[in-house]
Design an enzyme around this catalytic site. Structure first.
Site, short mmCIF file in Angstrom:
data_model
loop_
_atom_site.label_atom_id
_atom_site.label_comp_id
_atom_site.label_asym_id
_atom_site.label_seq_id
_atom_site.Cartn_x
_atom_site.Cartn_y
_atom_site.Cartn_z
N GLU A 81 0.84 -1.19 0.00
CA GLU A 81 0.00 0.00 0.00
C GLU A 81 0.88 1.24 0.00
O GLU A 81 1.95 1.24 0.61
CB GLU A 81 -0.90 -0.05 1.24
CG GLU A 81 -1.86 1.08 1.41
CD GLU A 81 -2.96 1.16 0.37
OE1 GLU A 81 -2.64 1.44 -0.80
OE2 GLU A 81 -4.14 0.98 0.72
N ASP A 82 0.43 2.28 -0.68
CA ASP A 82 1.20 3.51 -0.71
C ASP A 82 1.20 4.21 0.64
O ASP A 82 2.23 4.66 1.13
CB ASP A 82 0.72 4.45 -1.83
CG ASP A 82 -0.77 4.74 -1.77
OD1 ASP A 82 -1.49 4.17 -0.92
OD2 ASP A 82 -1.24 5.54 -2.61
N ASP A 127 -3.56 5.69 6.06
CA ASP A 127 -4.07 6.96 6.57
C ASP A 127 -5.08 6.62 7.67
O ASP A 127 -4.69 6.23 8.76
CB ASP A 127 -4.70 7.72 5.40
CG ASP A 127 -4.99 9.18 5.69
OD1 ASP A 127 -4.68 9.65 6.78
OD2 ASP A 127 -5.55 9.85 4.81
N PHE A 155 -1.18 16.61 3.80
CA PHE A 155 -1.70 16.07 2.55
C PHE A 155 -0.52 15.89 1.59
O PHE A 155 0.06 16.86 1.12
CB PHE A 155 -2.74 17.02 1.94
CG PHE A 155 -3.62 16.34 0.93
CD1 PHE A 155 -3.10 15.83 -0.25
CD2 PHE A 155 -4.97 16.18 1.17
CE1 PHE A 155 -3.90 15.20 -1.18
CE2 PHE A 155 -5.79 15.56 0.24
CZ PHE A 155 -5.25 15.06 -0.93
N ARG A 199 0.69 12.19 -9.35
CA ARG A 199 1.23 10.83 -9.16
C ARG A 199 2.64 10.70 -9.72
O ARG A 199 3.44 9.92 -9.23
CB ARG A 199 0.36 9.79 -9.85
CG ARG A 199 -0.98 9.55 -9.23
CD ARG A 199 -1.67 8.35 -9.90
NE ARG A 199 -3.08 8.28 -9.61
CZ ARG A 199 -3.61 7.79 -8.51
NH1 ARG A 199 -2.83 7.33 -7.57
NH2 ARG A 199 -4.92 7.76 -8.35
#
Length: 179
Positions: A98-99, A102, A151, A164
């Site tokens: 997973e990137d 959060d 963010f 991206r």
């Protein structure tokens, strides 16, 4: 640096070094390889490709598309599977790549969904961990960087499908995502 970026949080060099270290940790835990690496689309694509290349063991790659955000910057809390696996994972060693973790809502759902398919082992590898935003109890087994509540975009992470392609991870200016 892109004008929408407030500051670079992690440089391309820092990311590359840490991805290689994560690959080595995984390789040490699974020296025989034969892993299935599951990337969570779209954000993890760059991370999965770099991680897989650095492993130097037998790895099969698959992807899932899971959504709880849509085009918003806040999770809806409703998780939908948009693309499921192409492989059976029963009895296999599986790592979810997973990137970012959060709130953890999507990843927790995905973890439980995959666990029900009876893999031999199921681990989580994330590039970024943002514990300040966690809403559910889930942690990565392999964590690249713990980051503050900001963010972030770049290296696969986006805002409304943009940014991206940045080779670094940057903090997006507030006026960009609060429009």
């Amino acid at each position: 640096m892109d004008s929408a970026i407030e500051r670079v949080l992690l440089s391309e060099e820092e990311i590359g070094k840490r991805v290689k270290e994560l690959a080595e940790e995984i390789r040490n835990d699974f020296p025989n390889g034969d892993l299935i690496l599951i990337g969570v689309l779209k954000g993890s694509v760059i991370f999965v490709a770099d991680l897989m290349r650095a492993m130097n063991i037998n790895v099969t790659m698959d992807f899932m598309a899971v959504s709880s955000y849509g085009t918003s910057s806040e999770t809806s809390g409703v998780v939908r599977i948009l693309k499921d696996l192409d492989f059976d994972i029963e009895g296999k060693d599986v790592i979810i790549a997973e990137d970012i973790i959060d709130t953890g809502t999507t990843l927790k759902y995905l973890y439980e969904y995959l666990k029900a398919r009876n893999p031999r082992s199921l681990k989580i590898c994330c590039l970024l961990d943002k514990p300040a935003r966690r809403k559910v109890d889930i942690e990565g087994d392999y964590v690249g960087f713990r980051i503050p509540d900001a963010f972030v975009v770049g290296y696969g992470l986006d805002f409304a499908e943009k940014y991206r392609n940045l080779p670094y991870i940057g903090v997006l200016k507030e006026d960009v995502y609060k429009k």
